[in-house]
Design a protein around this motif. Structure first.
Motif, PDB file in Angstrom:
ATOM      1  N   LEU A 141      46.318  31.607  39.154  1.00  0.00           N
ATOM      2  CA  LEU A 141      46.066  32.665  38.173  1.00  0.00           C
ATOM      3  C   LEU A 141      45.049  33.643  38.760  1.00  0.00           C
ATOM      4  O   LEU A 141      43.843  33.467  38.640  1.00  0.00           O
ATOM      5  CB  LEU A 141      45.525  32.090  36.863  1.00  0.00           C
ATOM      6  N   THR A 142      45.555  34.631  39.438  1.00  0.00           N
ATOM      7  CA  THR A 142      44.681  35.671  39.974  1.00  0.00           C
ATOM      8  C   THR A 142      44.525  36.763  38.926  1.00  0.00           C
ATOM      9  O   THR A 142      45.067  36.680  37.830  1.00  0.00           O
ATOM     10  CB  THR A 142      45.277  36.242  41.271  1.00  0.00           C
ATOM     11  N   CYS A 143      43.786  37.786  39.268  1.00  0.00           N
ATOM     12  CA  CYS A 143      43.451  38.806  38.273  1.00  0.00           C
ATOM     13  C   CYS A 143      44.668  39.538  37.739  1.00  0.00           C
ATOM     14  O   CYS A 143      44.666  40.005  36.605  1.00  0.00           O
ATOM     15  CB  CYS A 143      42.480  39.810  38.891  1.00  0.00           C
ATOM     16  N   GLY A 144      45.728  39.615  38.531  1.00  0.00           N
ATOM     17  CA  GLY A 144      46.910  40.327  38.065  1.00  0.00           C
ATOM     18  C   GLY A 144      48.044  39.434  37.649  1.00  0.00           C
ATOM     19  O   GLY A 144      49.157  39.896  37.426  1.00  0.00           O
TER      20      GLY A 144
ATOM     21  N   GLY B 105      41.400  32.065  38.728  1.00  0.00           N
ATOM     22  CA  GLY B 105      41.219  31.206  39.899  1.00  0.00           C
ATOM     23  C   GLY B 105      41.876  29.860  39.737  1.00  0.00           C
ATOM     24  O   GLY B 105      42.080  29.142  40.730  1.00  0.00           O
ATOM     25  N   ALA B 106      42.206  29.487  38.509  1.00  0.00           N
ATOM     26  CA  ALA B 106      42.869  28.205  38.261  1.00  0.00           C
ATOM     27  C   ALA B 106      44.282  28.224  38.842  1.00  0.00           C
ATOM     28  O   ALA B 106      44.856  29.283  39.114  1.00  0.00           O
ATOM     29  CB  ALA B 106      42.935  27.929  36.760  1.00  0.00           C
ATOM     30  N   PHE B 107      44.841  27.044  39.024  1.00  0.00           N
ATOM     31  CA  PHE B 107      46.233  26.910  39.443  1.00  0.00           C
ATOM     32  C   PHE B 107      47.034  26.302  38.300  1.00  0.00           C
ATOM     33  O   PHE B 107      46.537  25.456  37.564  1.00  0.00           O
ATOM     34  CB  PHE B 107      46.349  26.008  40.674  1.00  0.00           C
ATOM     35  N   ALA B 108      48.257  26.762  38.164  1.00  0.00           N
ATOM     36  CA  ALA B 108      49.181  26.174  37.202  1.00  0.00           C
ATOM     37  C   ALA B 108      49.989  25.093  37.907  1.00  0.00           C
ATOM     38  O   ALA B 108      50.136  25.110  39.140  1.00  0.00           O
ATOM     39  CB  ALA B 108      50.121  27.237  36.643  1.00  0.00           C
TER      40      ALA B 108
ATOM     41  N   ASP C  80      42.988  42.456  43.479  1.00  0.00           N
ATOM     42  CA  ASP C  80      44.340  42.077  43.877  1.00  0.00           C
ATOM     43  C   ASP C  80      44.489  40.558  43.964  1.00  0.00           C
ATOM     44  O   ASP C  80      43.499  39.813  43.982  1.00  0.00           O
ATOM     45  CB  ASP C  80      44.671  42.683  45.241  1.00  0.00           C
ATOM     46  N   SER C  81      45.736  40.128  44.051  1.00  0.00           N
ATOM     47  CA  SER C  81      46.017  38.710  44.222  1.00  0.00           C
ATOM     48  C   SER C  81      45.477  38.235  45.567  1.00  0.00           C
ATOM     49  O   SER C  81      45.408  39.000  46.538  1.00  0.00           O
ATOM     50  CB  SER C  81      47.522  38.452  44.162  1.00  0.00           C
ATOM     51  N   LEU C  82      45.114  36.963  45.622  1.00  0.00           N
ATOM     52  CA  LEU C  82      44.579  36.401  46.853  1.00  0.00           C
ATOM     53  C   LEU C  82      45.702  36.120  47.844  1.00  0.00           C
ATOM     54  O   LEU C  82      46.779  35.677  47.464  1.00  0.00           O
ATOM     55  CB  LEU C  82      43.820  35.105  46.545  1.00  0.00           C
TER      56      LEU C  82
END
Length: 438
Positions: A200-203, A215-218, A274-276
């Motif tokens: 879960l990045t900012c976009g 920053g979390a992961f699904a 942006d996405s990492l």
């Protein structure tokens, strides 16, 4: 005198002094244990002696065996050969592992025991750690590559949609063979690209409904391709993003704790970040989320048990989080959660005799640079050994302790006992001779 020589001397002294009196005691103990053996259920009696744990291994046999071997190796012990052989024997001809095969002598049957991505990845890491099984590890990793999904990741079963957990475990297996996940590709996409797609990045879609979870992961995207934060997936991905498996390098406690690096949008500094793209940056952001989620509950994760609305402590995933945080150098946060686990150790029923739970705690303690055999004064190695084959060799520190701190009677004590027994026999014989002379 070396620890090994001291043990030999101790054993010799014990055999010399106590052999006569110990035989009846051993016989009595053996006789007393006979009814207990006959009381075992048929299911338990059929379980192989080389397997750790006495619970039904249908869904976790290979998993818990692998964790036990990893924990033993991480603690400096040498696992019993039969324990390693049992795990090796579970491998199918194509290199894969099922969750458990009751009859490993029969050919693998996908209908009875289908290939399991998670079991295969964990077995590969365990066999790589104990050494001497390079061919088997190579076959397992080669098989993983043949079932890599087009998005670069892996799911729980071959061909199933990719998820963050299985992809993270596969990355750990690749690293165990010193292979680069960035270069492990299919359809032009790498394992790392698949992993980062779950973050879960900012976009990211759905981030508006998950403020504070940046920053979390699904685990997986939902049907609308939206991502939901998942603690288990976040810990696994934060570790894999560093290129580490569960037996990560222990944290150097002489170094300062590495500060957390949350995404800028999580702190309000840059809502349009942006996405990492870099696995290390993604791992840092994942660790920041993990630490934040742990802090909300006083240092641990929570979960809702099936059929209940009440939040329960999630011990296993908290231990996984400790490993991930320690691998990233976040000592302060890792220590807090490890301390919580230690204080609540006796509240986790699985920590008493479940090899997977005990092993995970040992690995968490090791990851933080602490004693991998203990937690909060409890000897976890002793607990693990009670669930399966005793190690072929114990850790050197444990050997030293058994010689010097009262765990085993020191050699000098046996010498004194021997002298006393000898003197006793001398006085007795002298008395008899005097009576015979009267």
């Amino acid at each position: 005198m070396s620890p090994r020589r001291r043990r030999c001397a101790t054993a010799l002294a014990a055999a010399t002094v106590l052999c006569v009196t110990s035989a009846p005691v051993a016989s009595a103990a053996s006789a007393a244990s006979t009814p207990a053996k006959t009381a075992k259920t048929d299911r338990t009696a059929k379980l192989p002696e080389a397997l750790y744990g006495r619970g039904d291994p249908k869904y976790d046999g290979v998993w818990r065996q692998s964790l036990a071997l990893l924990a033993l190796d991480g603690a400096g012990a040498v696992p019993a050969k039969k324990a390693v052989d049992w795990l090796t024997g579970q491998q199918c001809d194509d290199g894969s592992f099922a969750a458990y095969r009751a009859d490993a002598s029969a050919p693998c049957d996908p209908k009875k025991a289908p290939a399991d991505i998670n079991a295969t990845t964990m077995a590969a890491q365990a066999l790589a750690a104990v050494g001497g099984r390079g061919a088997q590890v190579g076959k397992a990793v080669d098989w993983l590559k043949t079932v890599q999904n087009k998005d670069g990741g892996w799911g729980y079963a071959p061909g199933s949609p990719s998820d963050a957990n299985s992809t993270s475990l596969a990355i750990g297996a690749l690293r165990a063979m010193d292979q680069d996940p960035e270069k492990t590709t299919t359809n032009g996409r790498s394992a790392y690209e698949a992993l980062l797609s779950f973050q879960l990045t900012c976009g990211a879609k759905g981030i508006e409904d998950a403020k504070g979870d940046e920053g979390a992961f699904a685990y997986q995207p939902d049907k609308k391709d939206r991502l939901t934060p998942n603690n288990d997936a976040s810990s696994a991905a934060a570790l894999a993003g560093l290129g580490e498996g569960i037996l990560s390098k222990p944290l150097d406690r002489d170094k300062k704790s590495v500060p957390l690096k949350p995404l800028k949008c999580a702190t309000g500094e840059d809502a349009g970040a942006d996405s990492l793209k870099n696995p290390r940056d993604a791992a840092d952001a994942g660790a920041a989320y993990v630490a934040s989620a742990l802090k909300r509950n006083g240092g641990h994760f929570t979960t809702v048990l099936p059929g209940s609305d009440e939040q329960q402590p999630d011990y296993a995933n908290t231990a996984d989080a400790v490993i991930a945080l320690a691998a990233g150098g976040h000592r302060t946060e890792a220590d807090k959660s490890l301390t919580w686990l230690g204080k609540n150790l006796n509240k986790w029923d699985k920590a008493k005799n479940d090899p997977a739970a005990i092993s995970t705690l040992m690995l968490a303690s090791r990851a933080t640079g602490n004693d991998p055999t203990k937690l909060a004064g409890t000897n976890l190695l002793t607990r693990l050994n009670k669930t399966g084959p005793a190690p072929a060799e114990m850790p050197e520190s444990d050997k030293q302790k058994s010689d010097d701190d009262g765990g085993t009677i020191p050699v000098w004590a046996f010498i004194i006992v021997g002298l006393a027994v000898g003197a006793g026999f001398g006085i007795l014989m002298s008395g008899r001779r005097k009576r015979q002379q009267l």
